[in-house]
Design an enzyme around this catalytic site. Structure first.
Site, PDB file in Angstrom:
ATOM      1  N   ARG A  73      -1.109 -72.891  15.740  1.00  0.00           N
ATOM      2  CA  ARG A  73      -1.201 -71.546  15.192  1.00  0.00           C
ATOM      3  C   ARG A  73      -1.697 -70.586  16.265  1.00  0.00           C
ATOM      4  O   ARG A  73      -2.391 -70.987  17.204  1.00  0.00           O
ATOM      5  CB  ARG A  73      -2.157 -71.514  13.998  1.00  0.00           C
ATOM      6  CG  ARG A  73      -1.784 -72.463  12.867  1.00  0.00           C
ATOM      7  CD  ARG A  73      -2.844 -72.445  11.774  1.00  0.00           C
ATOM      8  NE  ARG A  73      -2.494 -73.322  10.651  1.00  0.00           N
ATOM      9  CZ  ARG A  73      -2.889 -74.589  10.544  1.00  0.00           C
ATOM     10  NH1 ARG A  73      -3.652 -75.129  11.497  1.00  0.00           N
ATOM     11  NH2 ARG A  73      -2.525 -75.321   9.497  1.00  0.00           N
ATOM     12  N   LYS A  78      -7.713 -75.168  10.531  1.00  0.00           N
ATOM     13  CA  LYS A  78      -8.326 -74.636   9.320  1.00  0.00           C
ATOM     14  C   LYS A  78      -9.445 -75.566   8.860  1.00  0.00           C
ATOM     15  O   LYS A  78      -9.303 -76.788   8.897  1.00  0.00           O
ATOM     16  CB  LYS A  78      -7.277 -74.479   8.219  1.00  0.00           C
ATOM     17  CG  LYS A  78      -6.238 -73.398   8.522  1.00  0.00           C
ATOM     18  CD  LYS A  78      -5.283 -73.224   7.368  1.00  0.00           C
ATOM     19  CE  LYS A  78      -4.300 -72.094   7.631  1.00  0.00           C
ATOM     20  NZ  LYS A  78      -3.356 -71.900   6.508  1.00  0.00           N
ATOM     21  N   HIS A  81       4.074 -67.581  14.500  1.00  0.00           N
ATOM     22  CA  HIS A  81       4.218 -68.563  13.421  1.00  0.00           C
ATOM     23  C   HIS A  81       5.664 -69.035  13.317  1.00  0.00           C
ATOM     24  O   HIS A  81       5.929 -70.170  12.917  1.00  0.00           O
ATOM     25  CB  HIS A  81       3.754 -67.974  12.092  1.00  0.00           C
ATOM     26  CG  HIS A  81       3.225 -69.008  11.149  1.00  0.00           C
ATOM     27  ND1 HIS A  81       2.037 -69.675  11.359  1.00  0.00           N
ATOM     28  CD2 HIS A  81       3.727 -69.509   9.984  1.00  0.00           C
ATOM     29  CE1 HIS A  81       1.830 -70.535  10.378  1.00  0.00           C
ATOM     30  NE2 HIS A  81       2.841 -70.453   9.529  1.00  0.00           N
ATOM     31  N   HIS A 121      -1.428 -80.052   8.986  1.00  0.00           N
ATOM     32  CA  HIS A 121      -1.233 -79.769   7.559  1.00  0.00           C
ATOM     33  C   HIS A 121      -2.088 -80.719   6.726  1.00  0.00           C
ATOM     34  O   HIS A 121      -2.086 -81.935   6.952  1.00  0.00           O
ATOM     35  CB  HIS A 121       0.228 -79.952   7.162  1.00  0.00           C
ATOM     36  CG  HIS A 121       1.114 -78.845   7.639  1.00  0.00           C
ATOM     37  ND1 HIS A 121       2.479 -79.005   7.804  1.00  0.00           N
ATOM     38  CD2 HIS A 121       0.842 -77.562   7.993  1.00  0.00           C
ATOM     39  CE1 HIS A 121       2.997 -77.866   8.240  1.00  0.00           C
ATOM     40  NE2 HIS A 121       2.026 -76.978   8.355  1.00  0.00           N
TER      41      HIS A 121
END
Length: 299
Positions: free
Chosen positions: A150, A174, A245, A271
């Site tokens: 990212r 994240k 992205h 993910h």
């Protein structure tokens, strides 16, 4: 309500260690819920009822919010009510049974393999003049396409996050989850040129260990990277207008089209759910279908 929102913000930032962007988004959504509740005469967070949450979402739908936005706001509301119950601010979790619309999942535009090759090769050619910014741009584009990381992960990289012996980059994604992502020889060469010839010429004293720095010598920001990607892709005839992205989508699609295992791609992209990674299999299938319809005489 104000004190409750302040405590909720601290919970998101400190206890859950969410990114500043995610904290802002959750807080904005919950603030909207609180404003809606106050209009109904509810000023105590413990008095929130399921019907209040549902009427809030219904109002959002009437005002034209997309299904994706509604799904995100429902998630924020559930996180908020669960926290209220857990901290004793509410008798029970009123939002546990709050449903949310299933967001439409659209196929993201991606570059073809030849377009991606043009993108990075042109950046490398432009860096041949030896200017620090040209070397930096080539390294950033090579790394984005090689790893699928990212843009926020890219700008957060430090010099020590790059393992040149094994061609791995350590990324904090994240939720501050750490992962190691491999990159190939072209990206390695571009990184070497940037680190040896370019970074020292731009780096200011307050840049710290930042891998990539901007024209003023400080850690490069996401807007500069987005501007670079859009500008470079605009130079490629027929290529879709995508940002960083979109390069992430492109990297994932090309990996799967090349035969990579779905779970390996999931790990590489960071993910949490395999279902997110499976979106890229639909992208590849869609491209195959288009090619079939264009080429087969009985399509």
């Amino acid at each position: 309500m104000a004190a409750t929102l302040a405590a909720f913000e601290t919970h998101l930032a400190v206890e859950r260690d969410l990114s500043a962007h995610t904290v802002r988004a959750y807080l904005a959504d919950v603030t909207s819920l609180v404003v809606h509740a106050s209009r109904l005469g509810i000023t105590d967070p413990g008095a929130l009822q399921l019907r209040t949450l549902r009427s809030w979402l219904a109002n959002q739908q009437v005002t034209g919010r997309s299904r994706t936005t509604l799904a995100r706001r429902a998630t924020a509301a559930r996180v908020f009510t669960a926290w209220l119950a857990r901290t004793g601010r509410a008798e029970c979790d009123r939002g546990a049974s709050l449903g949310s619309p299933k967001a439409h999942r659209t196929l993201p535009p991606v570059l073809r393999a030849d377009e991606a090759a043009q993108l990075v090769s042109r950046a490398v050619e432009a860096a041949d003049d030896g200017t620090p910014l040209g070397l930096r741009d080539a390294a950033m584009l090579e790394l984005l396409y090689a790893t699928g990381i990212r843009v926020g992960e890219l700008v957060a990289l430090d010099v020590d996050d790059v393992d040149r012996e094994r061609n791995l980059v350590r990324v904090f994604g994240k939720g501050r989850k750490e992962r190691s992502v491999p990159f190939g020889h072209p990206a390695a060469r571009a990184l070497d040129r940037w680190l040896v010839q370019g970074r020292a010429a731009l780096c200011a004293d307050d840049a710290g260990a930042a891998l990539f720095v901007g024209a003023r010598g400080r850690r490069v920001d996401q807007r500069a990277v987005r501007t670079l990607v859009h500008r470079r892709i605009a130079e490629i005839p027929g290529a879709p207008d995508i940002g960083p992205h979109g390069l992430r989508h492109t990297a994932a699609t090309h990996l799967l089209e090349g035969g990579a295992d779905l779970r390996a791609v999931q790990e590489m992209l960071g993910h949490a759910s395999l279902a997110t990674t499976q979106l890229y299999t639909h992208v590849s299938s869609e491209r195959l279908r288009r090619a079939y319809q264009q080429a087969h005489p009985r399509a």
